[in-house]
Design a protein around this motif. Structure first.
Motif, PDB file in Angstrom:
ATOM      1  N   LYS A 287       0.769  -1.430  -0.310  1.00 10.14           N
ATOM      2  CA  LYS A 287       0.119   0.107   0.443  1.00 10.14           C
ATOM      3  C   LYS A 287       0.387   0.949   0.053  1.00 10.14           C
ATOM      4  CE  LYS A 287      -4.463  -1.706   2.533  1.00 10.14           C
ATOM      5  NZ  LYS A 287      -5.035  -1.554   3.412  1.00 10.14           N
ATOM      6  N   GLU A 288       2.065   1.366   0.988  1.00  9.70           N
ATOM      7  CA  GLU A 288       2.775   2.835   0.689  1.00  9.70           C
ATOM      8  C   GLU A 288       3.524   2.979  -0.448  1.00  9.70           C
ATOM      9  OE1 GLU A 288       4.110   2.376   5.445  1.00  9.70           O
ATOM     10  OE2 GLU A 288       5.212   0.910   3.709  1.00  9.70           O
ATOM     11  N   MET A 289       3.803   1.269  -1.422  1.00  5.57           N
ATOM     12  CA  MET A 289       4.096   1.534  -2.243  1.00  5.57           C
ATOM     13  C   MET A 289       2.705   2.458  -3.265  1.00  5.57           C
ATOM     14  SD  MET A 289       7.521   1.201  -3.552  1.00  5.57           S
ATOM     15  CE  MET A 289       8.533   0.689  -5.112  1.00  5.57           C
ATOM     16  N   SER A 290       1.884   1.687  -3.006  1.00  5.22           N
ATOM     17  CA  SER A 290       1.316   1.897  -4.723  1.00  5.22           C
ATOM     18  C   SER A 290       0.951   3.725  -3.877  1.00  5.22           C
ATOM     19  CB  SER A 290      -0.360   1.602  -4.388  1.00  5.22           C
ATOM     20  OG  SER A 290       0.077   0.279  -4.617  1.00  5.22           O
ATOM     21  N   ALA A 291       1.173   4.211  -2.973  1.00  7.55           N
ATOM     22  CA  ALA A 291       1.046   5.314  -2.840  1.00  7.55           C
ATOM     23  C   ALA A 291       2.565   6.518  -3.039  1.00  7.55           C
ATOM     24  CB  ALA A 291       0.731   5.390  -1.215  1.00  7.55           C
ATOM     25  N   TYR A 292       3.441   6.036  -2.954  1.00  6.46           N
ATOM     26  CA  TYR A 292       4.589   6.918  -3.206  1.00  6.46           C
ATOM     27  C   TYR A 292       4.424   6.374  -4.871  1.00  6.46           C
ATOM     28  CZ  TYR A 292       9.164   7.201  -5.074  1.00  6.46           C
ATOM     29  OH  TYR A 292      10.532   7.376  -5.687  1.00  6.46           O
ATOM     30  N   LEU A 293       4.020   5.883  -5.593  1.00  8.20           N
ATOM     31  CA  LEU A 293       4.271   5.492  -7.237  1.00  8.20           C
ATOM     32  C   LEU A 293       2.559   6.126  -7.999  1.00  8.20           C
ATOM     33  CD1 LEU A 293       3.789   1.960  -8.104  1.00  8.20           C
ATOM     34  CD2 LEU A 293       5.726   3.263  -8.761  1.00  8.20           C
ATOM     35  N   GLU A 294       1.857   6.652  -6.810  1.00  7.32           N
ATOM     36  CA  GLU A 294       1.130   7.517  -7.339  1.00  7.32           C
ATOM     37  C   GLU A 294       1.433   8.834  -7.687  1.00  7.32           C
ATOM     38  OE1 GLU A 294      -2.896   6.682  -4.801  1.00  7.32           O
ATOM     39  OE2 GLU A 294      -3.128   4.613  -5.847  1.00  7.32           O
ATOM     40  N   LYS A 295       1.821   9.054  -6.186  1.00  4.27           N
ATOM     41  CA  LYS A 295       3.092  10.753  -5.977  1.00  4.27           C
ATOM     42  C   LYS A 295       3.826  10.645  -7.087  1.00  4.27           C
ATOM     43  CE  LYS A 295       2.720  10.873  -0.937  1.00  4.27           C
ATOM     44  NZ  LYS A 295       3.174  10.477   0.345  1.00  4.27           N
ATOM     45  N   ILE A 296       4.492   9.832  -7.815  1.00  4.09           N
ATOM     46  CA  ILE A 296       5.311   9.858  -8.786  1.00  4.09           C
ATOM     47  C   ILE A 296       4.457  10.213  -9.557  1.00  4.09           C
ATOM     48  CG2 ILE A 296       6.839   8.981 -10.182  1.00  4.09           C
ATOM     49  CD1 ILE A 296       8.062   6.858  -8.479  1.00  4.09           C
ATOM     50  N   LEU A 297       3.168   9.326 -10.409  1.00  2.00           N
ATOM     51  CA  LEU A 297       2.452   9.955 -11.302  1.00  2.00           C
ATOM     52  C   LEU A 297       2.131  11.179 -11.069  1.00  2.00           C
ATOM     53  CD1 LEU A 297       1.146   6.372 -11.909  1.00  2.00           C
ATOM     54  CD2 LEU A 297       2.203   7.866 -13.386  1.00  2.00           C
TER      55      LEU A 297
END
Length: 128
Positions: free
Chosen positions: A99-109
């Motif tokens: 979940k934390e990695m998903s949030a990080y990827l969303e921030k990058i996008l």
């Protein structure tokens, strides 16, 4: 060292068998630790993160490793370590769970969208 993840009765039975077969020796003490299992980021998430680091880095003139560090500094909170010379900030994704990695990827996008940086599509099905 023996490590197992209890996913069902088969693993529980195996763990109990291992415990029962342990020899008790005061000269060679054993430690048993039971803790919640924490799933780390998926391989797909990790691969996509590097696709993003490369694409954004290419667009901005950074190598992918340098872009990775810049994005972590921009989008992740630091891990603070106390050292003899003072406080040290560390930025890393290696401890992020799914979940934390998903949030990080969303921030990058999101950040890349604001900066109008073209991003390749996600190469796998499912959530970020």
């Amino acid at each position: 060292m023996i490590k197992t993840i209890l996913r069902g009765e088969t693993q529980r039975h195996h763990a109990m068998t291992v415990l029962l077969e342990l020899k008790i020796d005061p000269e060679n003490l054993q430690e048993i630790i039971v803790q919640p299992y924490k799933r780390k980021r998926s391989e797909d998430q990790n691969k996509y993160m590097w696709v993003l680091n490369t694409a954004i880095g290419d667009h901005l003139g950074y190598f992918k490793q340098a872009m990775h560090l810049e994005l972590m500094k921009l989008l992740l909170p630091p891990i603070i370590h106390e050292c003899p010379s003072g406080m040290h900030e560390e930025y890393t994704t290696k401890h992020l769970r799914i979940k934390e990695m998903s949030a990080y990827l969303e921030k990058i996008l999101f950040w890349a969208g604001i900066e109008q940086i073209p991003i390749p599509p996600k190469p796998y099905e499912g959530p970020l």
